[in-house]
Design a protein around this motif. Structure first.
Motif, PDB file in Angstrom:
ATOM      1  N   THR A 185      -2.099   4.178  -1.846  1.00  0.00           N
ATOM      2  CA  THR A 185      -1.090   5.216  -1.617  1.00  0.00           C
ATOM      3  C   THR A 185      -1.562   6.287  -0.628  1.00  0.00           C
ATOM      4  OG1 THR A 185       0.002   4.796  -3.720  1.00  0.00           O
ATOM      5  CG2 THR A 185       0.372   6.964  -2.722  1.00  0.00           C
ATOM      6  N   PRO A 186      -2.761   6.868  -0.798  1.00  0.00           N
ATOM      7  CA  PRO A 186      -3.188   7.882   0.181  1.00  0.00           C
ATOM      8  C   PRO A 186      -3.310   7.330   1.603  1.00  0.00           C
ATOM      9  CG  PRO A 186      -4.574   7.969  -1.782  1.00  0.00           C
ATOM     10  CD  PRO A 186      -3.728   6.736  -1.895  1.00  0.00           C
ATOM     11  N   ALA A 187      -3.740   6.076   1.734  1.00  0.00           N
ATOM     12  CA  ALA A 187      -3.880   5.472   3.068  1.00  0.00           C
ATOM     13  C   ALA A 187      -2.517   5.287   3.732  1.00  0.00           C
ATOM     14  CB  ALA A 187      -4.612   4.134   2.960  1.00  0.00           C
ATOM     15  N   ASP A 242      -2.806  -3.130   7.762  1.00  0.00           N
ATOM     16  CA  ASP A 242      -4.217  -2.765   7.921  1.00  0.00           C
ATOM     17  C   ASP A 242      -4.601  -1.640   6.968  1.00  0.00           C
ATOM     18  OD1 ASP A 242      -4.641  -4.656   9.863  1.00  0.00           O
ATOM     19  OD2 ASP A 242      -4.619  -3.231  11.544  1.00  0.00           O
ATOM     20  N   ALA A 243      -3.745  -0.621   6.869  1.00  0.00           N
ATOM     21  CA  ALA A 243      -4.036   0.499   5.969  1.00  0.00           C
ATOM     22  C   ALA A 243      -4.168   0.002   4.538  1.00  0.00           C
ATOM     23  CB  ALA A 243      -2.945   1.564   6.073  1.00  0.00           C
ATOM     24  N   PHE A 244      -3.266  -0.893   4.125  1.00  0.00           N
ATOM     25  CA  PHE A 244      -3.311  -1.450   2.773  1.00  0.00           C
ATOM     26  C   PHE A 244      -4.600  -2.244   2.559  1.00  0.00           C
ATOM     27  CE2 PHE A 244      -2.629  -4.575  -0.504  1.00  0.00           C
ATOM     28  CZ  PHE A 244      -1.906  -3.893  -1.480  1.00  0.00           C
ATOM     29  N   GLN A 245      -4.864  -3.189   3.461  1.00  0.00           N
ATOM     30  CA  GLN A 245      -6.032  -4.064   3.292  1.00  0.00           C
ATOM     31  C   GLN A 245      -7.347  -3.288   3.341  1.00  0.00           C
ATOM     32  OE1 GLN A 245      -4.903  -7.038   6.301  1.00  0.00           O
ATOM     33  NE2 GLN A 245      -5.007  -8.536   4.655  1.00  0.00           N
ATOM     34  N   ASN A 246      -7.455  -2.323   4.248  1.00  0.00           N
ATOM     35  CA  ASN A 246      -8.680  -1.530   4.326  1.00  0.00           C
ATOM     36  C   ASN A 246      -8.878  -0.697   3.058  1.00  0.00           C
ATOM     37  OD1 ASN A 246      -9.316  -2.541   6.861  1.00  0.00           O
ATOM     38  ND2 ASN A 246      -8.308  -0.859   7.934  1.00  0.00           N
ATOM     39  N   ALA A 247      -7.799  -0.195   2.499  1.00  0.00           N
ATOM     40  CA  ALA A 247      -7.906   0.636   1.296  1.00  0.00           C
ATOM     41  C   ALA A 247      -8.321  -0.167   0.065  1.00  0.00           C
ATOM     42  CB  ALA A 247      -6.582   1.355   1.033  1.00  0.00           C
ATOM     43  N   VAL A 248      -7.859  -1.419  -0.045  1.00  0.00           N
ATOM     44  CA  VAL A 248      -8.191  -2.222  -1.233  1.00  0.00           C
ATOM     45  C   VAL A 248      -9.463  -3.045  -1.066  1.00  0.00           C
ATOM     46  CG1 VAL A 248      -5.822  -2.376  -2.084  1.00  0.00           C
ATOM     47  CG2 VAL A 248      -6.731  -4.209  -0.649  1.00  0.00           C
ATOM     48  N   GLU A 249     -10.059  -3.002   0.115  1.00  0.00           N
ATOM     49  CA  GLU A 249     -11.258  -3.806   0.389  1.00  0.00           C
ATOM     50  C   GLU A 249     -12.354  -3.690  -0.686  1.00  0.00           C
ATOM     51  OE1 GLU A 249     -13.544  -6.615   2.265  1.00  0.00           O
ATOM     52  OE2 GLU A 249     -11.523  -6.040   2.872  1.00  0.00           O
ATOM     53  N   PRO A 250     -12.574  -2.515  -1.281  1.00  0.00           N
ATOM     54  CA  PRO A 250     -13.609  -2.434  -2.322  1.00  0.00           C
ATOM     55  C   PRO A 250     -13.334  -3.317  -3.553  1.00  0.00           C
ATOM     56  CG  PRO A 250     -13.044  -0.239  -1.547  1.00  0.00           C
ATOM     57  CD  PRO A 250     -12.037  -1.188  -0.945  1.00  0.00           C
ATOM     58  N   TYR A 294      10.028  13.000  13.698  1.00  0.00           N
ATOM     59  CA  TYR A 294       8.764  12.453  13.205  1.00  0.00           C
ATOM     60  C   TYR A 294       8.950  12.016  11.755  1.00  0.00           C
ATOM     61  CZ  TYR A 294       8.093  17.006  10.953  1.00  0.00           C
ATOM     62  OH  TYR A 294       8.256  18.128  10.180  1.00  0.00           O
ATOM     63  N   PHE A 295       8.055  11.127  11.313  1.00  0.00           N
ATOM     64  CA  PHE A 295       8.125  10.620   9.948  1.00  0.00           C
ATOM     65  C   PHE A 295       7.296  11.495   9.023  1.00  0.00           C
ATOM     66  CE2 PHE A 295       8.627   6.583  12.429  1.00  0.00           C
ATOM     67  CZ  PHE A 295       9.937   6.346  12.089  1.00  0.00           C
ATOM     68  N   SER A 296       7.766  11.633   7.792  1.00  0.00           N
ATOM     69  CA  SER A 296       7.057  12.411   6.785  1.00  0.00           C
ATOM     70  C   SER A 296       7.213  11.735   5.436  1.00  0.00           C
ATOM     71  CB  SER A 296       7.640  13.830   6.725  1.00  0.00           C
ATOM     72  OG  SER A 296       7.007  14.587   5.720  1.00  0.00           O
ATOM     73  N   THR A 297       6.109  11.646   4.710  1.00  0.00           N
ATOM     74  CA  THR A 297       6.141  11.095   3.351  1.00  0.00           C
ATOM     75  C   THR A 297       5.079  11.778   2.519  1.00  0.00           C
ATOM     76  OG1 THR A 297       6.348   9.042   2.081  1.00  0.00           O
ATOM     77  CG2 THR A 297       4.538   9.147   3.688  1.00  0.00           C
ATOM     78  N   ASN A 298       5.077  11.477   1.228  1.00  0.00           N
ATOM     79  CA  ASN A 298       4.032  11.962   0.328  1.00  0.00           C
ATOM     80  C   ASN A 298       3.838  10.913  -0.759  1.00  0.00           C
ATOM     81  OD1 ASN A 298       5.792  12.568  -2.008  1.00  0.00           O
ATOM     82  ND2 ASN A 298       6.603  14.163  -0.663  1.00  0.00           N
ATOM     83  N   SER A 299       2.848  11.109  -1.598  1.00  0.00           N
ATOM     84  CA  SER A 299       2.490  10.087  -2.591  1.00  0.00           C
ATOM     85  C   SER A 299       3.615   9.786  -3.579  1.00  0.00           C
ATOM     86  CB  SER A 299       1.216  10.480  -3.343  1.00  0.00           C
ATOM     87  OG  SER A 299       1.387  11.716  -3.989  1.00  0.00           O
ATOM     88  N   SER A 300       4.517  10.729  -3.811  1.00  0.00           N
ATOM     89  CA  SER A 300       5.619  10.455  -4.740  1.00  0.00           C
ATOM     90  C   SER A 300       6.669   9.541  -4.129  1.00  0.00           C
ATOM     91  CB  SER A 300       6.258  11.757  -5.209  1.00  0.00           C
ATOM     92  OG  SER A 300       6.970  12.372  -4.163  1.00  0.00           O
ATOM     93  N   LEU A 301       6.625   9.340  -2.795  1.00  0.00           N
ATOM     94  CA  LEU A 301       7.584   8.498  -2.111  1.00  0.00           C
ATOM     95  C   LEU A 301       7.031   7.115  -1.791  1.00  0.00           C
ATOM     96  CD1 LEU A 301       9.075  11.169   0.323  1.00  0.00           C
ATOM     97  CD2 LEU A 301      10.129  10.249  -1.755  1.00  0.00           C
ATOM     98  N   VAL A 302       5.804   6.851  -2.200  1.00  0.00           N
ATOM     99  CA  VAL A 302       5.161   5.547  -1.967  1.00  0.00           C
ATOM    100  C   VAL A 302       4.960   4.867  -3.314  1.00  0.00           C
ATOM    101  CG1 VAL A 302       3.130   4.350  -1.068  1.00  0.00           C
ATOM    102  CG2 VAL A 302       4.020   6.355   0.121  1.00  0.00           C
ATOM    103  N   THR A 303       5.523   3.669  -3.457  1.00  0.00           N
ATOM    104  CA  THR A 303       5.390   2.897  -4.685  1.00  0.00           C
ATOM    105  C   THR A 303       4.672   1.602  -4.336  1.00  0.00           C
ATOM    106  OG1 THR A 303       7.492   3.791  -5.476  1.00  0.00           O
ATOM    107  CG2 THR A 303       6.667   1.816  -6.584  1.00  0.00           C
ATOM    108  N   VAL A 304       3.634   1.282  -5.098  1.00  0.00           N
ATOM    109  CA  VAL A 304       2.848   0.079  -4.858  1.00  0.00           C
ATOM    110  C   VAL A 304       2.857  -0.735  -6.146  1.00  0.00           C
ATOM    111  CG1 VAL A 304       0.582  -0.816  -4.205  1.00  0.00           C
ATOM    112  CG2 VAL A 304       1.398   1.336  -3.215  1.00  0.00           C
ATOM    113  N   VAL A 305       3.429  -1.959  -6.076  1.00  0.00           N
ATOM    114  CA  VAL A 305       3.550  -2.791  -7.264  1.00  0.00           C
ATOM    115  C   VAL A 305       3.061  -4.203  -6.965  1.00  0.00           C
ATOM    116  CG1 VAL A 305       5.477  -1.489  -8.261  1.00  0.00           C
ATOM    117  CG2 VAL A 305       5.953  -3.377  -6.716  1.00  0.00           C
ATOM    118  N   GLN A 306       2.524  -4.827  -7.988  1.00  0.00           N
ATOM    119  CA  GLN A 306       2.105  -6.224  -7.869  1.00  0.00           C
ATOM    120  C   GLN A 306       3.298  -7.112  -8.195  1.00  0.00           C
ATOM    121  OE1 GLN A 306      -1.186  -7.407 -10.373  1.00  0.00           O
ATOM    122  NE2 GLN A 306      -1.578  -9.234  -9.166  1.00  0.00           N
ATOM    123  N   GLY A 307       3.453  -8.159  -7.416  1.00  0.00           N
ATOM    124  CA  GLY A 307       4.577  -9.044  -7.696  1.00  0.00           C
ATOM    125  C   GLY A 307       4.600 -10.284  -6.851  1.00  0.00           C
TER     126      GLY A 307
END
Length: 146
Positions: free
Chosen positions: A65-67, A88-96, A133-146
Motif C-alpha cells: 500500500t505505501p509503495a 514494479d512497485a507491487f513486486q518490489n514491495a513484496v520482494e521480502p 495531477y493524481f492523488s491518493t492515500n492508503s485508505s483509497l488503496v485496497t490489496v486483496v488476494q484472489g
C-alpha cells in the motif's frame, strides 16, 4: 445548419487559470498559468502467488500500500498512470516475502474521481485530465488476494 465552434469562449468561473500581475514600472504584465486540480485515485489490487509457503494477505497489503501511494502521488501533472510501474512497485514491495518469480497475478481496478478508468487501447497507460495531477492515500488503496 449550425456552425462549428472555433475559439474565444470563456468558462466562468475558471478555477484552473490563475492570473498574476508582474510590475516592472512603468509596465504591468499579466501572466496566466494553470493551477492544476487533483484527481482522486482509488485502486483495488488483486494478487496471487504460486508459493507453497503461507503468505499473509495482511502483510502483503501492509508492504504494498505505501509503495502504491508513493508511486501515484509522484506522477507529474498530465502524465498517465503506468501499470508497468504499478506492477514494479507491487513486486518490489513484496520482494521480502514473495519473490517476483512467485507472483502469479496482479490485477488493477483504477477509478479516477469515482469513474472506472481502463488503460488506453493498445497500451497499459491510464490517462486522466491532462491539466491535473493524481492523488491518493492508503485508505483509497485496497490489496486483496484472489
Amino acid at each position: 445548419v449550425g456552425h462549428s465552434y472555433v475559439s474565444g469562449g470563456v468558462v466562468t468561473p475558471n478555477l484552473r487559470n490563475i492570473t498574476v500581475s508582474v510590475d516592472d514600472y512603468p509596465d504591468i504584465y499579466d501572466i496566466t498559468f494553470v493551477n492544476p486540480p487533483a484527481q482522486t485515485v482509488q485502486i483495488v489490487i488483486t494478487w496471487n502467488t504460486i508459493s507453497t509457503n503461507l503468505i499473509s494477505p495482511t502483510a502483503v497489503a501492509q508492504l504494498t500500500t505505501p509503495a502504491i501511494v508513493e508511486y501515484i502521488n509522484s506522477i507529474p501533472v498530465g502524465q498517465p498512470i503506468n501499470t508497468y510501474e504499478l506492477q514494479d512497485a507491487f513486486q518490489n514491495a513484496v520482494e521480502p516475502i514473495i519473490p517476483a518469480s512467485q507472483v502469479s497475478k496482479i490485477d488493477y481496478v483504477v477509478t479516477i474521481n469515482g469513474v472506472y478508468t481502463e488503460p488506453t487501447a493498445g497500451t497499459l497507460l491510464i490517462y486522466g485530465d491532462p491539466e491535473s495531477y493524481f492523488s491518493t492515500n492508503s485508505s483509497l488503496v485496497t490489496v486483496v488476494q484472489g
